[in-house]
Design an enzyme around this catalytic site. Structure first.
Site, PDB file in Angstrom:
ATOM      1  N   ARG A 123      -4.468 -71.127  70.700  1.00 15.72           N
ATOM      2  CA  ARG A 123      -5.369 -69.999  70.961  1.00 15.72           C
ATOM      3  C   ARG A 123      -4.811 -69.117  72.070  1.00 15.72           C
ATOM      4  NH1 ARG A 123     -10.003 -72.983  72.825  1.00 15.72           N
ATOM      5  NH2 ARG A 123      -8.802 -74.879  72.504  1.00 15.72           N
ATOM      6  N   HIS A 149     -13.230 -81.625  73.325  1.00 15.92           N
ATOM      7  CA  HIS A 149     -12.253 -80.545  73.136  1.00 15.92           C
ATOM      8  C   HIS A 149     -12.673 -79.793  71.877  1.00 15.92           C
ATOM      9  CE1 HIS A 149      -8.466 -78.461  72.592  1.00 15.92           C
ATOM     10  NE2 HIS A 149      -8.032 -78.940  73.742  1.00 15.92           N
TER      11      HIS A 149
END
Ligand SMILES: Cc1cc2nc3c(=O)[nH]c(=O)nc-3n(C[C@H](O)[C@H](O)[C@H](O)COP(=O)(O)OP(=O)(O)OC[C@H]3O[C@@H](n4cnc5c(N)ncnc54)[C@H](O)[C@@H]3O)c2cc1C
Ligand SMILES: *[C@@H]1O[C@H](CO)[C@@H](O)[C@H](O)[C@H]1NC(C)=O
Length: 505
Positions: free
Chosen positions: A309, A286
């Site tokens: 994000r 990740h």
């Protein structure tokens, strides 16, 4: 008028029927009683979602006794940390929200994401059973699972979570563990939960069937449990440097989001028993785990959710003070960009968020801030703190251009980059965290079949009574797991293991 002989015959037949009924009743009772006495409890290794699913199903649906072992001092494994949710296609929730999805579409997405690895019949089962898995959680455990998200690689919104404040992993584990404890209160003989109990061996008898499980308790004493059925639900190996070194040495220096118990004990035991291991080198990284400023080198990192994000966060290279990647491209591409561009800054990048992101994600942001993982600061202070080689005005200018109507991102980001607005000053608030790529999920494991039986190198079931479900198993995801599909595999294959054990019990 009834004649005497007929009357007698009639009475005789009634008597015979009565005697027969009584006899059948007692023998039935007797045989099930003796059977229960003969049958040993199923041993479930691991109290994450896979283990809790199998245990609950065995006890509440089939009245089959279970011993649940976990080496940790509390239940839930990595499952309790899950933050996005659980997949299902064709669910009631999707119907309510008018999402047109199907197991077939979900299967297509899964096969595409697997990139040629894995076992397609397992993917078929995962997706086909996803609807009933979600319904089971909703019906048996009162989980709402009424909200949907569309994660990367999915053609439809199908990742379920509940409205309310609890993150999905925490909520699901809480409900399943308290249900199991309730069942234990109702019938203490059916449920035995042993924490701080580390399984160190599983033995087969001379016929090759499961015969016992050895575990070590908190005091270091060894115990043997006789059993004919064991369900490995012991999770992945993302925390183990030895395992990473063996299967993916290029990842050995990465920290991980996995808890320290995630050391692949099950994979090692199963391989020693002769299990066929599959896709062991396929490990999901990740791109964003938080650096904790108080403990920068800790191998364990808190996950910086993709939503940060997705809702507008950007990544700035501390070496330039500039963006360097489409923050919303796939996990592997964001990771590669960070490792290439920020190498000289220990592969750390800055996650910078606006007041809007904060407002949209307040509960989570407050939590991150309370843990010092995100700092509420100003543009000017950020430039100073991180010694960015760029002036405040340049940064302000960059952030403002993102909001201009004719802005076209050179990195190809097409959505929600404009949350900073166009009225920024040095004192304007920003939220900043340091993030770095982290080992997140191990796709590989002991290969299972559609009955959750562990298979051997010849492709058939390795040993009667030997099952695995969840991250310890392999073949379900191929080279890349879709977000939301690991909680799902725990439920689908945990249930299947229980059903299959019951059918042979
Ligand atoms: C931060 C984070 C967020 C995530 N978010 C999501 C998400 O939103 N959706 C999703 O689908 N997936 C998500 N995942 C992945 C998912 O949580 C896990 O892959 C999944 O929960 C694994 O479940 P499990 O039951 O197989 O193992 P775990 O939940 O890890 O449980 C394994 C248990 O086995 C025990 N154990 C291990 N070895 C032994 C032994 N020798 N003896 C006794 N006990 C042992 C461990 O102590 C542990 O409690 C996330 C993972 C992380 C780390
Ligand atoms: C950054 O990541 C790359 C790829 O994993 C690695 O080769 C490099 O050593 C890392 N840099 C630092 C400083 O850790």
């Amino acid at each position: 008028m009834i004649t005497k002989p007929i009357k007698r015959t009639f009475i005789y037949s009634i008597l015979t029927i009565l005697i027969l009924l009584t006899y059948r009743h007692t023998t039935n009772k007797m045989s099930s009683k003796t059977l229960l006495n003969l049958k040993k409890p199923v041993v479930v290794i691991g109290s994450g979602l896979a283990g809790l699913t199998a245990s609950n199903r065995l006890v509440s649906k089939y009245n089959i006794p279970v011993v649940l072992l976990d080496k940790a001092s509390s239940m839930g494994g990595n499952s309790i940390k899950a933050s996005s949710g659980i997949n299902g296609a064709g669910t009631i929730t999707q119907e309510h929200l008018q999402v047109r999805d199907s197991p077939e579409l979900f299967l297509e997405d899964t096969i595409k994401s697997a990139k040629g690895s894995g076992v397609q019949p397992l993917m078929y089962k995962l997706t086909k059973d996803s609807k009933s898995a979600i319904a089971w959680l909703q019906d048996e455990f009162d989980l709402k699972l009424d909200l949907l998200a569309r994660l990367g690689g999915h053609s439809q919104p199908r990742t379920h979570r509940s409205s309310g404040k609890l993150p999905p992993g925490y909520e699901i584990i809480s409900k399943l563990s308290s249900k199991l404890k309730d069942l234990q209160k109702e019938n203490p003989k059916l449920v035995d939960i042993k924490l701080n109990s580390k399984v160190v061996d599983v033995a087969l008898n001379d016929k090759g069937a499961v015969s016992s499980v050895k575990y070590v308790d908190e005091q270091g004493s060894e115990h043997d449990l006789e059993t004919s059925n064991v369900v490995f639900a012991s999770g992945g190996f993302g925390f183990s440097k030895e395992m990473l070194n063996k299967y993916a040495p290029h990842l050995i220096n990465l920290p991980t989001t996995n808890g320290q118990q995630t050391t692949g004990d099950g994979q090692i035991l199963l391989e020693n028993l002769g299990a066929k291991m599959i896709d062991m080198s396929q490990i999901q990284v990740h791109p964003t785990g938080f650096i904790d400023p108080k403990n920068r080198d800790n191998n364990w990192k808190f996950l910086a959710a993709e939503a940060l994000r997705g809702l507008g966060g950007i990544l700035l290279n501390p070496l330039t003070g500039k963006r360097f990647v489409n923050e919303l491209t796939t996990r592997d591409e964001v990771t590669a960009a960070i490792q290439k561009q920020c190498d000289k800054y220990n592969n750390i990048t800055l996650l910078v968020m606006s007041e809007k992101v904060y407002e949209n994600y307040k509960n989570n942001m407050d939590f991150y801030i309370s843990q010092n993982l995100i700092k509420k600061t100003t543009i000017g202070q950020m430039v100073q703190d991180f010694k960015l080689p760029i002036t405040e005005n340049e940064i302000i200018n960059d952030l403002q251009t993102f909001s201009s109507s004719d802005f076209i991102d050179p990195f190809g980001r097409s959505s929600i980059i404009n949350t900073f607005g166009d009225n920024l000053k040095e004192e304007s608030t920003v939220y900043v965290g340091e993030v770095t790529p982290v080992v997140h999920f191990t796709m590989g494991g002991a290969q299972i079949n559609e009955k959750s039986q562990v298979i051997g190198n010849d492709g058939t079931a390795l040993a009667p009574g030997l099952y695995a479900a969840g991250e310890v198993s392999g073949g379900v995801h191929g080279s890349n797991r879709l977000g939301g599909s690991s909680l799902l595999e725990c439920v689908v294959f945990g249930r299947t293991a229980a059903d299959n054990i019951a059918s042979l019990f």
